[in-house]
Each structure stands twice: as C-alpha cells, then as structure tokens.
Design a protein around this motif. Structure first.
Motif, PDB file in Angstrom:
ATOM      1  N   ALA A  83       0.828  -1.209   0.000  1.00 13.59           N
ATOM      2  CA  ALA A  83       0.000   0.000   0.000  1.00 13.59           C
ATOM      3  C   ALA A  83       0.859   1.255   0.000  1.00 13.59           C
ATOM      4  O   ALA A  83       0.348   2.349  -0.159  1.00 13.59           O
ATOM      5  CB  ALA A  83      -0.912   0.011   1.226  1.00 13.59           C
ATOM      6  N   PRO A 106      -2.282  -0.818  -4.558  1.00 13.70           N
ATOM      7  CA  PRO A 106      -3.713  -0.580  -4.775  1.00 13.70           C
ATOM      8  C   PRO A 106      -3.941   0.863  -5.193  1.00 13.70           C
ATOM      9  O   PRO A 106      -3.213   1.769  -4.762  1.00 13.70           O
ATOM     10  CB  PRO A 106      -4.337  -0.884  -3.415  1.00 13.70           C
ATOM     11  CG  PRO A 106      -3.233  -0.737  -2.434  1.00 13.70           C
ATOM     12  CD  PRO A 106      -1.971  -1.098  -3.150  1.00 13.70           C
ATOM     13  N   GLN A 107      -4.934   1.085  -6.034  1.00 17.95           N
ATOM     14  CA  GLN A 107      -5.130   2.425  -6.584  1.00 17.95           C
ATOM     15  C   GLN A 107      -5.539   3.455  -5.542  1.00 17.95           C
ATOM     16  O   GLN A 107      -5.418   4.658  -5.774  1.00 17.95           O
ATOM     17  CB  GLN A 107      -6.147   2.387  -7.720  1.00 17.95           C
ATOM     18  CG  GLN A 107      -7.529   1.930  -7.330  1.00 17.95           C
ATOM     19  CD  GLN A 107      -8.438   1.738  -8.541  1.00 17.95           C
ATOM     20  OE1 GLN A 107      -7.957   1.647  -9.680  1.00 17.95           O
ATOM     21  NE2 GLN A 107      -9.730   1.678  -8.304  1.00 17.95           N
ATOM     22  N   ASP A 129      -7.516  -3.216  -5.977  1.00 20.87           N
ATOM     23  CA  ASP A 129      -7.482  -3.465  -4.528  1.00 20.87           C
ATOM     24  C   ASP A 129      -6.245  -4.278  -4.194  1.00 20.87           C
ATOM     25  O   ASP A 129      -5.484  -4.700  -5.076  1.00 20.87           O
ATOM     26  CB  ASP A 129      -8.756  -4.167  -4.042  1.00 20.87           C
ATOM     27  CG  ASP A 129      -8.999  -5.504  -4.731  1.00 20.87           C
ATOM     28  OD1 ASP A 129      -8.025  -6.237  -4.981  1.00 20.87           O
ATOM     29  OD2 ASP A 129     -10.163  -5.809  -5.030  1.00 20.87           O
ATOM     30  N   VAL A 130      -6.049  -4.516  -2.894  1.00 26.06           N
ATOM     31  CA  VAL A 130      -4.820  -5.169  -2.442  1.00 26.06           C
ATOM     32  C   VAL A 130      -4.766  -6.624  -2.887  1.00 26.06           C
ATOM     33  O   VAL A 130      -3.686  -7.156  -3.197  1.00 26.06           O
ATOM     34  CB  VAL A 130      -4.678  -5.031  -0.912  1.00 26.06           C
ATOM     35  CG1 VAL A 130      -5.733  -5.846  -0.172  1.00 26.06           C
ATOM     36  CG2 VAL A 130      -3.276  -5.423  -0.452  1.00 26.06           C
ATOM     37  N   ALA A 133      -3.632  -6.580  -6.369  1.00 29.06           N
ATOM     38  CA  ALA A 133      -2.237  -6.150  -6.396  1.00 29.06           C
ATOM     39  C   ALA A 133      -1.297  -7.330  -6.140  1.00 29.06           C
ATOM     40  O   ALA A 133      -0.283  -7.494  -6.835  1.00 29.06           O
ATOM     41  CB  ALA A 133      -2.009  -5.046  -5.367  1.00 29.06           C
TER      42      ALA A 133
END
Length: 342
Positions: A83, A106-107, A129-130, A133
């Motif tokens: 993150a 994540p965006q 999302d994670v 990712a």
C-alpha cells in the motif's frame, strides 16, 4: 536444522551488515499529556522508527532481502506489493543495489507514497485493490523472473525487522512489555523474536485495527487466516491475509494480539502530535491506541515500549485524521464534564 525464527546470532549479524545503511532510531520517554495523566506510576518509551530512512521500518527488511540476491537476480530486478511503505523501501533499496524495481500498489494508495516510489526510480503499477495487487505481483514474479520482496513474510524480512527489537532492548533495558503494530505480522514477528530471546520475561503484544485483523483471527483459529475485506484508516496495516512463517514466529513469541478501533487510532495520532510533536501515520499510532485502550489496565505501572513505526502521510490526510481525533477527544471531555456536574 535452521530454527523457524530469527536467532539472536542472525539478528546481530544482520544489524552489523546493515550498519551505515539504516539509522539506529532513537527512543523517547513520554512524560507529558496523556501519558502523564493516564499512566502515572509507569513508564512509556517510544521507539521512533518513523525517523528511519524512507520514513518507516520497512527499509530494514527490504535491504536485508536485496543484499541476499546474487548478481543474476539483481540484473533481473525485484517486484514488491504494498500500500506504500514497503514499496517505497523496496524502491530505495533497489536503487542502492543498482537493480530495477517494479512496485504494485492498490489504486487507493496515498498519492504521496506513489510519488515517492517513482522518485526512487521504481515503475509503479496500480490495481483496484490489495488482493488484485498481490495477484499481479505474483504474475510479474513468474513472467519476468523478478525476485519478490514480500512486505512481511520470510526469514530475511524478519531478521531485518528484528533489528528494531535489538536496538530497543539495548536502549531501554528491563522493559516489562513491548507493543507492536501488526499488518501482515513481519514487524511483530521480528521484534518479538529479538525481545523474547533477550528477555523472556518481557511481554510482547501485537496491536491490529478491527478492520484488518488477520493475525488476531489467526491466533484464534490456530492457522493463518485471510480477510474478505480490509477497512481501516491504518492503510499500511491492510494485509489481506496472514502467512505461515510470520504467523509461526508470532505464535511462538507474541503473548497476545489485541484490536483497536479507527477512532482510537485517530485519538492516538492526536495525542502523539500534541504531546510528542510527532507526525505519525495511522499505522504508527496503533500501538499507542492499544496501550491507552485494551491494554491500559494490565500494563498500568509497567515499563512499556511502544513502536511508532512510520510517518508517510500527506498533510491533507493527516489534518483530516487529526481533526477526527480532536472531535473524539472533545466528545470524551464533554462527557467527563457532564458527569462531574451531575
């Protein structure tokens, strides 16, 4: 056989190898404000890892992993999923090592953290999302034969994070307890291994947000657990699952994992800012939130070390969360005043 945790000899060797590349971060005894009001008779020591290069403890593990790569692996480069804080550390460590870096984030990651990764020369890929990712990171690892620098899993990462515990135990001997923020558990695993091998009588507590409590659930079930959803202001602690190595080390050395709310985290951020003048990101305030929340009664009168683990937060977001903490504090003060009038 190699033990399934970082031995004290390995941790000391890691500290020697990283000397000059990382900072030995300071400690500070908290004797003002909320610590003075609510923890009289005890001692609160802050391990200020937010002063580390790249702004968090993550550099210790990332550097230790990269230094173990052979020349061929360095030419292929590394990939990291994060993150933000691990991504920044991986980008910085890759530049030091002269190898290419791709980081998958994540965006919703902080724009400031994304910018920092690019400033250190990493190629940044953003995913919805994670979970996605991590999936994309594994694809890059497979297809491009890059080395994955995992944000919290594996012996090399734990040896790096254990150097934080090694420093703390030398700086503040005879601690009764240490409280560590938990995301994936890599920091907690390393610190707990170092602390318990130096002083088995010192309790080690992990602290997690309710919205990202994979290790708490794993302790309850006895096996690494995954989360369907991560929802917390402490985005740096938003690991979607626990993993075997870190979980195993934590199970061996950590006494208990406790949880805190986002409101408690924001209030802890405010207290760290008001009393210690620290710009602590939400994850860095989780140990403080735990001490003045679920651990307050059992650690009263004790000598306690708190990890303040990072400071990578943009000014706007920091101000928003500080304002939330101020509202919570104001509501609590109003309640106390109303009670005294009655």
């Amino acid at each position: 056989m190699t033990p399934s945790y970082p031995s004290l000899a390995e941790v000391r060797d890691t500290a020697r190898r990283l000397q000059g590349k990382i900072l030995e971060t300071p400690v500070w005894r908290w004797q003002t404000g909320v610590a003075e009001e609510q923890f009289a008779g005890g001692e609160v020591w802050l391990k200020l890892e937010l002063f580390q290069k790249t702004g968090t403890f993550k550099l210790r593990g990332a550097l230790n992993c990269i230094e173990a790569l052979d020349e061929a692996a360095r030419r292929r480069g590394i990939v990291a999923v994060s993150a933000g804080n691990h991504a920044i550390a991986a980008a910085y460590a890759a530049r030091l090592a002269g190898c290419g870096a791709k980081v998958v984030m994540p965006q919703h990651a902080s724009p400031a953290r994304i910018a920092a990764c690019r400033e250190w020369g990493a190629e940044v890929l953003l995913m919805p999302d994670v979970h996605q990712a991590f999936a994309r990171g594994r694809e890059i690892e497979r297809d491009e034969m890059r080395t994955m620098l995992h944000p919290y899993e594996g012996p090399l990462t734990a040896q790096g994070t254990a150097t934080v515990g090694l420093e703390l135990m030398a700086q503040v001997p005879q601690l009764d307890a240490v409280v560590v923020p938990v995301g994936g558990g890599g920091l907690c695993a390393g610190i707990a291994a170092a602390v318990k091998q130096i002083n088995p009588a010192c309790a080690v507590y992990g602290a997690e947000p309710f919205g990202a409590d994979a290790l708490y659930r794993s302790f309850a079930s006895g096996r690494p657990e995954a989360l369907e959803r991560v929802d917390t202001v402490a985005d740096s602690l938003g690991a979607p699952y626990a993993m075997p190595y870190s979980f195993g080390v934590c199970r061996r050395f950590v006494d208990e994992v406790v949880r805190v709310t986002d409101d408690e985290i924001c209030l802890a951020m405010l207290n760290l800012f008001r009393d210690a003048k620290l710009v602590a990101e939400p994850a860095a305030a989780v140990a403080t939130a735990a001490l003045f929340g679920p651990l307050r009664e059992r650690l009263a009168g004790k000598r306690v070390g708190l990890l303040v683990c990072g400071s990578n937060i943009d000014p706007v977001r920091f101000a928003e969360l500080l304002a939330r903490g101020a509202r919570i504090r104001g509501t609590a003060m109003d309640g106390l005043c109303s009670g005294s009038v009655q």
